[in-house]
Write a protein that holds these residues in place. Structure first.
Motif, mmCIF file in Angstrom:
data_model
loop_
_atom_site.group_PDB
_atom_site.id
_atom_site.type_symbol
_atom_site.label_atom_id
_atom_site.label_comp_id
_atom_site.label_asym_id
_atom_site.label_seq_id
_atom_site.Cartn_x
_atom_site.Cartn_y
_atom_site.Cartn_z
ATOM 1 N N VAL A 42 44.011 38.590 48.757
ATOM 2 C CA VAL A 42 45.492 38.271 48.243
ATOM 3 C C VAL A 42 46.047 39.162 47.548
ATOM 4 O O VAL A 42 46.655 39.208 47.001
ATOM 5 C CB VAL A 42 44.950 36.633 48.526
ATOM 6 C CG1 VAL A 42 46.184 36.394 47.441
ATOM 7 C CG2 VAL A 42 45.352 36.172 49.785
ATOM 8 N N ILE A 43 44.951 39.116 46.354
ATOM 9 C CA ILE A 43 44.984 39.772 45.053
ATOM 10 C C ILE A 43 44.725 41.466 45.383
ATOM 11 O O ILE A 43 45.754 41.545 44.873
ATOM 12 C CB ILE A 43 43.328 40.232 44.128
ATOM 13 C CG1 ILE A 43 43.443 38.630 44.232
ATOM 14 C CG2 ILE A 43 43.193 40.791 42.989
ATOM 15 C CD1 ILE A 43 41.411 38.547 43.579
ATOM 16 N N SER A 51 47.150 33.618 40.500
ATOM 17 C CA SER A 51 46.935 33.124 39.976
ATOM 18 C C SER A 51 45.601 31.641 40.030
ATOM 19 O O SER A 51 45.568 32.074 42.116
ATOM 20 C CB SER A 51 48.317 31.272 39.466
ATOM 21 O OG SER A 51 48.069 31.607 41.145
ATOM 22 N N ARG A 52 45.198 31.182 39.918
ATOM 23 C CA ARG A 52 43.685 30.320 40.513
ATOM 24 C C ARG A 52 44.837 29.623 41.932
ATOM 25 O O ARG A 52 43.931 29.282 42.928
ATOM 26 C CB ARG A 52 43.569 28.903 39.411
ATOM 27 C CG ARG A 52 42.297 28.355 39.967
ATOM 28 C CD ARG A 52 41.555 27.692 38.733
ATOM 29 N NE ARG A 52 40.821 28.810 38.003
ATOM 30 C CZ ARG A 52 39.821 28.559 38.245
ATOM 31 N NH1 ARG A 52 39.051 28.186 39.568
ATOM 32 N NH2 ARG A 52 38.877 29.337 37.477
ATOM 33 N N SER A 64 33.867 27.213 45.466
ATOM 34 C CA SER A 64 34.006 27.722 44.151
ATOM 35 C C SER A 64 34.919 28.658 44.144
ATOM 36 O O SER A 64 34.123 29.826 44.459
ATOM 37 C CB SER A 64 32.934 27.969 43.162
ATOM 38 O OG SER A 64 32.571 28.749 42.028
ATOM 39 N N LEU A 65 36.014 28.719 43.340
ATOM 40 C CA LEU A 65 36.578 29.820 43.385
ATOM 41 C C LEU A 65 36.423 31.307 42.535
ATOM 42 O O LEU A 65 36.192 32.394 42.087
ATOM 43 C CB LEU A 65 38.300 30.255 42.644
ATOM 44 C CG LEU A 65 39.198 31.291 42.611
ATOM 45 C CD1 LEU A 65 38.975 32.054 43.514
ATOM 46 C CD2 LEU A 65 40.286 31.012 41.769
ATOM 47 N N VAL A 84 40.231 42.299 37.404
ATOM 48 C CA VAL A 84 39.816 42.242 36.052
ATOM 49 C C VAL A 84 40.917 40.488 35.726
ATOM 50 O O VAL A 84 42.255 40.673 37.176
ATOM 51 C CB VAL A 84 40.864 43.022 35.385
ATOM 52 C CG1 VAL A 84 39.959 44.343 35.138
ATOM 53 C CG2 VAL A 84 42.404 43.259 35.444
ATOM 54 N N ARG A 85 40.851 40.102 34.642
ATOM 55 C CA ARG A 85 42.086 38.664 34.777
ATOM 56 C C ARG A 85 42.537 38.699 33.470
ATOM 57 O O ARG A 85 42.282 39.005 32.357
ATOM 58 C CB ARG A 85 40.815 37.217 34.559
ATOM 59 C CG ARG A 85 40.820 36.017 34.520
ATOM 60 C CD ARG A 85 40.257 34.965 34.260
ATOM 61 N NE ARG A 85 40.991 33.062 34.705
ATOM 62 C CZ ARG A 85 40.367 31.979 34.625
ATOM 63 N NH1 ARG A 85 39.155 32.568 34.334
ATOM 64 N NH2 ARG A 85 41.297 31.497 34.486
ATOM 65 N N VAL A 86 43.998 38.772 33.965
ATOM 66 C CA VAL A 86 44.839 39.055 33.028
ATOM 67 C C VAL A 86 46.548 37.935 33.062
ATOM 68 O O VAL A 86 46.254 37.322 34.541
ATOM 69 C CB VAL A 86 45.259 40.332 32.982
ATOM 70 C CG1 VAL A 86 44.589 41.287 32.909
ATOM 71 C CG2 VAL A 86 46.179 40.817 34.858
ATOM 72 N N ALA A 87 46.722 38.041 32.308
ATOM 73 C CA ALA A 87 48.121 36.905 31.944
ATOM 74 C C ALA A 87 47.837 35.487 33.133
ATOM 75 O O ALA A 87 48.381 35.200 33.881
ATOM 76 C CB ALA A 87 49.271 37.887 33.167
#
Length: 220
Positions: A42-43, A51-52, A64-65, A84-87
């Motif tokens: 998906v990513i 989004s989560r 657990s995501l 990477v975790r952004v926005a």
């Protein structure tokens, strides 16, 4: 005929296959691997950070995501790309170490930051003190901030119109966008560099800003 006719109790169309999030028929190890594959796919397929809320739609309710993301990231440790975790979400990005190879392969010239120093400073000020009006920005910099400059930041996708200010005439305010966060690698605005460090570096003067922009103290 009831409003539910033609659909099952979960809101799916009659005859449509149900998406199995729980995968209870699989052993735990295989179940985990399938959840990892779904999340990464998906990513990978998304053009924007995911989004989560979106990612939790493809895994079991007790999964657990965060642990899934950790395991995916660990497997990518030796790859030229990473999660990477952004926005407010997650995104695949190539590692900086391979940037030269990518530019060379596709004949891309290194553009660097397209904003001038003054434009970057205006953008940074909006980031810290949003929502903020153009007149407030002009007051801070002791010179008019032109509509052209604001327009350039908007076209770049870094800022957007915020709520109307309660000042006379109800001028527009400006706020940063998810594109701003993604471009600079921030997850949220809380990830902006510490203001005191910027003061120490001489990049921003909090005392001058608070003195020149009415009401800034309340927003700080």
């Amino acid at each position: 005929m009831s409003a539910q006719s033609g659909k099952n109790g979960k809101g799916e169309k009659a005859g449509a296959p149900l998406f199995d999030r729980e995968l209870e028929h699989l052993p735990q190890a295989l179940r985990w691997r399938e959840w990892m594959a779904r999340v990464e796919a998906v990513i990978f397929a998304a053009p924007e950070p995911v989004s989560r809320e979106t990612l939790t739609q493809v895994i079991g309710r007790d999964c657990s995501l965060d642990l899934i993301i950790e395991d995916i990231s660990a497997e990518l440790a030796d790859r030229p790309y990473e999660l990477v975790r952004v926005a407010g979400g997650w995104q695949h990005r190539t590692r900086p170490a391979v940037a030269d190879a990518i530019r060379s392969a596709f004949g891309i010239e290194e553009q660097g930051e397209s904003l001038s120093e003054a434009e970057a400073l205006v953008l940074m000020t909006i980031g810290y003190f949003q929502p903020i009006t153009r007149s407030e920005l002009s007051s801070f910099f002791a010179r008019e901030i032109s509509r052209d400059l604001i327009g350039k930041l908007r076209r770049a996708g870094f800022i957007a119109s915020g709520p109307r200010s309660p000042q006379p005439g109800a001028p527009y305010t400006y706020v940063t966008t998810p594109g701003f966060l993604a471009h600079f690698g921030f997850e949220t605005l809380r990830d902006l560099p510490d203001f005191e460090k910027l003061e120490d570096a001489g990049l921003l003067n909090k005392e001058k800003l608070l003195g020149d922009i009415p009401g800034a103290m309340e927003r700080w």
